[in-house]
Design an enzyme around this catalytic site. Structure first.
Site, mmCIF file in Angstrom:
data_model
loop_
_atom_site.group_PDB
_atom_site.id
_atom_site.type_symbol
_atom_site.label_atom_id
_atom_site.label_comp_id
_atom_site.label_asym_id
_atom_site.label_seq_id
_atom_site.Cartn_x
_atom_site.Cartn_y
_atom_site.Cartn_z
ATOM 1 N N ALA A 61 0.850 -1.186 0.000
ATOM 2 C CA ALA A 61 0.000 0.000 0.000
ATOM 3 C C ALA A 61 0.889 1.240 0.000
ATOM 4 C CB ALA A 61 -0.915 -0.002 1.221
ATOM 5 N N GLY A 104 0.272 -5.038 0.910
ATOM 6 C CA GLY A 104 -0.944 -5.037 0.118
ATOM 7 C C GLY A 104 -0.754 -5.640 -1.258
ATOM 8 N N GLU A 107 -1.124 -9.251 -0.732
ATOM 9 C CA GLU A 107 -2.528 -9.573 -0.464
ATOM 10 C C GLU A 107 -3.369 -9.520 -1.738
ATOM 11 O OE1 GLU A 107 -3.501 -8.425 4.041
ATOM 12 O OE2 GLU A 107 -2.681 -6.746 2.880
ATOM 13 N N GLU A 127 4.176 -6.034 7.443
ATOM 14 C CA GLU A 127 3.355 -4.996 8.064
ATOM 15 C C GLU A 127 3.677 -4.733 9.521
ATOM 16 O OE1 GLU A 127 0.650 -6.230 4.587
ATOM 17 O OE2 GLU A 127 2.193 -7.140 5.852
#
Length: 245
Positions: A61, A104, A107, A127
């Site tokens: 992200a 992210g 993911e 993370e």
């Protein structure tokens, strides 16, 4: 400016994450564009190929955005919602991943039905080192893919796997030279595209069903397909080919 590049064909859509200056980090604008792609594929189901524009698939992200997000943003599930929507698309999703595929980005890859890797893959969820958790699907998708023991280690340590380790763990189904990655994704799409679209959609749906719904869900899907004109056409052609001298 668009943060993804889209190439559409009759049976597939290729989406390339395109923020090369930040290794294709996933921004809110990119999420919005992916929602638009999903809306189209929910209406007109086709195979989706996801890839990155550089040596990275997606480095995670966008940290500059993530740093400013608050509790309400977490509860909104900005990334989790789009990854779940991608996972639920009617037709298969192929993630062609290479280079940095972190947080992210990892993911997003976990949400795909098929993951293939270039030789330069580096994938993981660091993370906790940034003071957050992998809350956009890794907590439950990763154990389903690689098993609870390895997933727990990876999520707690933030260890990054290379392509060979990802293949050994079953996180990807194959590793190819990076230069061949996109072509290999399209070869897979070609193979899927030659099959009956309805049978393909039902296969994906039944695979996603909870264990307690089997075998009933399998039988219900097969009952629909047994009445399909396409099933009869394909089986008739098979029998005719076999009967030829």
């Amino acid at each position: 400016m668009s943060e993804v590049r889209i190439t559409a064909a009759a049976d597939r859509v290729e989406v390339v994450l395109d923020r090369p200056d930040v290794r294709n980090a996933i921004s809110r604008a990119m999420v919005d564009e992916l929602h638009a792609v999903c809306a189209e594929l929910e209406t007109d189901p086709r195979i989706l190929i996801l890839a990155g524009s550089t040596a990275a698939f997606a480095s995670g992200a966008d940290i500059a955005e993530l740093r400013e997000r608050r509790a309400a943003d977490a509860l909104a599930g900005i990334n989790a919602r789009i990854f779940d929507r991608i996972a639920r698309l009617p037709m298969p999703v192929i993630a062609a991943i290479d280079g940095w595929t972190l947080g992210g980005g990892a993911e997003l890859a976990y949400a795909a039905d098929i993951r293939i890797a270039g030789e330069g893959l580096r994938i993981g969820n660091p993370e906790t080192g940034l003071g957050i958790i992998a809350a956009a699907g890794a907590m439950w998708r990763l154990p389903e893919i690689v098993g609870r023991s390895l997933a727990t280690e990876l999520l707690l340590t933030g260890r990054i796997l290379d392509a060979a380790e990802a293949l050994a763990a079953g996180l990807v189904s194959r590793v190819v030279p990076s230069a061949e990655l996109i072509a290999t994704a399209h070869e897979l799409a070609d193979r899927i595209g030659r099959n009956d679209p309805l049978a393909t959609r039902m296969t994906k749906s039944v695979l996603a069903a909870p264990r307690e719904e089997h075998p009933g869900v399998d039988e219900e899907a097969q009952a629909v397909l047994f009445e399909s004109p396409e099933k009869r056409r394909r089986m008739t052609e098979f029998l005719q080919r076999r009967s030829r001298p």
